[in-house]
Design a protein around this motif. Sequence first.
Motif, PDB file in Angstrom:
ATOM      1  N   PHE A 140       3.256   6.877 -14.492  1.00  0.00           N
ATOM      2  CA  PHE A 140       2.778   8.189 -14.060  1.00  0.00           C
ATOM      3  C   PHE A 140       1.787   8.036 -12.913  1.00  0.00           C
ATOM      4  O   PHE A 140       1.864   8.745 -11.903  1.00  0.00           O
ATOM      5  CB  PHE A 140       2.120   8.910 -15.241  1.00  0.00           C
ATOM      6  N   HIS A 141       0.864   7.076 -13.027  1.00  0.00           N
ATOM      7  CA  HIS A 141      -0.081   6.815 -11.940  1.00  0.00           C
ATOM      8  C   HIS A 141       0.663   6.376 -10.676  1.00  0.00           C
ATOM      9  O   HIS A 141       0.310   6.792  -9.565  1.00  0.00           O
ATOM     10  CB  HIS A 141      -1.078   5.731 -12.351  1.00  0.00           C
ATOM     11  N   SER A 142       1.661   5.533 -10.842  1.00  0.00           N
ATOM     12  CA  SER A 142       2.431   5.056  -9.692  1.00  0.00           C
ATOM     13  C   SER A 142       3.140   6.212  -9.000  1.00  0.00           C
ATOM     14  O   SER A 142       3.175   6.292  -7.768  1.00  0.00           O
ATOM     15  CB  SER A 142       3.447   4.013 -10.148  1.00  0.00           C
ATOM     16  N   PHE A 143       3.686   7.137  -9.784  1.00  0.00           N
ATOM     17  CA  PHE A 143       4.356   8.302  -9.224  1.00  0.00           C
ATOM     18  C   PHE A 143       3.372   9.180  -8.454  1.00  0.00           C
ATOM     19  O   PHE A 143       3.657   9.615  -7.329  1.00  0.00           O
ATOM     20  CB  PHE A 143       5.022   9.114 -10.331  1.00  0.00           C
ATOM     21  N   LEU A 144       2.200   9.425  -9.033  1.00  0.00           N
ATOM     22  CA  LEU A 144       1.194  10.251  -8.361  1.00  0.00           C
ATOM     23  C   LEU A 144       0.748   9.608  -7.055  1.00  0.00           C
ATOM     24  O   LEU A 144       0.605  10.288  -6.034  1.00  0.00           O
ATOM     25  CB  LEU A 144      -0.017  10.465  -9.274  1.00  0.00           C
TER      26      LEU A 144
ATOM     27  N   TRP B  35       0.780   9.442  -1.079  1.00  0.00           N
ATOM     28  CA  TRP B  35       0.993   8.663   0.128  1.00  0.00           C
ATOM     29  C   TRP B  35       2.122   9.247   0.973  1.00  0.00           C
ATOM     30  O   TRP B  35       2.050   9.241   2.198  1.00  0.00           O
ATOM     31  CB  TRP B  35       1.292   7.214  -0.228  1.00  0.00           C
ATOM     32  N   GLU B  36       3.143   9.745   0.320  1.00  0.00           N
ATOM     33  CA  GLU B  36       4.237  10.338   1.087  1.00  0.00           C
ATOM     34  C   GLU B  36       3.786  11.618   1.773  1.00  0.00           C
ATOM     35  O   GLU B  36       4.166  11.894   2.913  1.00  0.00           O
ATOM     36  CB  GLU B  36       5.446  10.621   0.189  1.00  0.00           C
TER      37      GLU B  36
ATOM     38  N   ARG C 240      -7.119  10.259 -10.639  1.00  0.00           N
ATOM     39  CA  ARG C 240      -6.712   9.222 -11.602  1.00  0.00           C
ATOM     40  C   ARG C 240      -7.412   9.383 -12.955  1.00  0.00           C
ATOM     41  O   ARG C 240      -6.783   9.258 -14.008  1.00  0.00           O
ATOM     42  CB  ARG C 240      -6.997   7.841 -11.013  1.00  0.00           C
ATOM     43  N   LYS C 241      -8.718   9.662 -12.914  1.00  0.00           N
ATOM     44  CA  LYS C 241      -9.475   9.797 -14.153  1.00  0.00           C
ATOM     45  C   LYS C 241      -8.971  10.960 -14.985  1.00  0.00           C
ATOM     46  O   LYS C 241      -8.786  10.835 -16.206  1.00  0.00           O
ATOM     47  CB  LYS C 241     -10.962   9.982 -13.822  1.00  0.00           C
TER      48      LYS C 241
END
Length: 256
Positions: free
Chosen positions: A109-113, A118-119, A33-34
């Motif tokens: 973008f964070h949500s996509f990553l 998780w998938e 994330r960072k």
Amino acid sequence: MRSKLFELFDTDNNGLFDFAEYLFFMTLLKTDRKQATSTFHRYDVDGSGALDVEEFTAMMKDMRTQVKHATGMRTGLDTGVARVDEVGEGLLDYLFGPKRNKRLKLKHFHSFLQTLRWEMDDLEFKHYDYHNVGSITPRDFGYALVAGSKVDHLATFLQKVKELPGREAKNRVSRAEFLAFARIAKHGDGAFQAEMKEISDSGAPITREKFRKIAKRTAGVNLSREVAKIVFDIFDVDGDDSLSYDEFFNAIITWK
């Protein structure tokens, strides 16, 4: 097992990643994330809080060179693939729309990553849960933990995993427990790892119960006693019933 996100990277729809697809996939999967935030802001040259498709493509090329395991050149691998920085059409459609006229915000973008990670965790669990019963054996969970271990530790860890209960196990690891552990060990914001290191460096013991409490306090994750036992059975190398930061995190690659 099908994955819609996997198919975004499988640009030729043959069920496999070619080398360029693999590099791009690994770049996203290995970016924390960072790092994602700092790189995103660097390429948001107009300060709008969003990237257009050209800025995103340039950012991904930069990120690939920063992420370990996402470039063949660092391992001396000469693939002859010229398009190593090519971004798949399917992913660009997903993020920017078919006309490429949308802009990508940092939160999206964070949500996509996060969704991608998780998938992949869920697909990994399903790989071991081949009977689709919703749980796996301690031995299979152990194999998942050591799959990315450094070579100089792998033989020791594999021997410990083989000693764990297999099909005969009375206590199994559920999907929720598997994903919860992945959350703190692979995808957390570093609070869990930071507290583990601080306590370890102080010389204080990290017992199984303390390990579980750290997970709860720093990440809100309830680790079962069975999961903690498996972790200690594998990574408590000196057998003192205390886990050091080095024993756990420094021995791991993909679970770091």
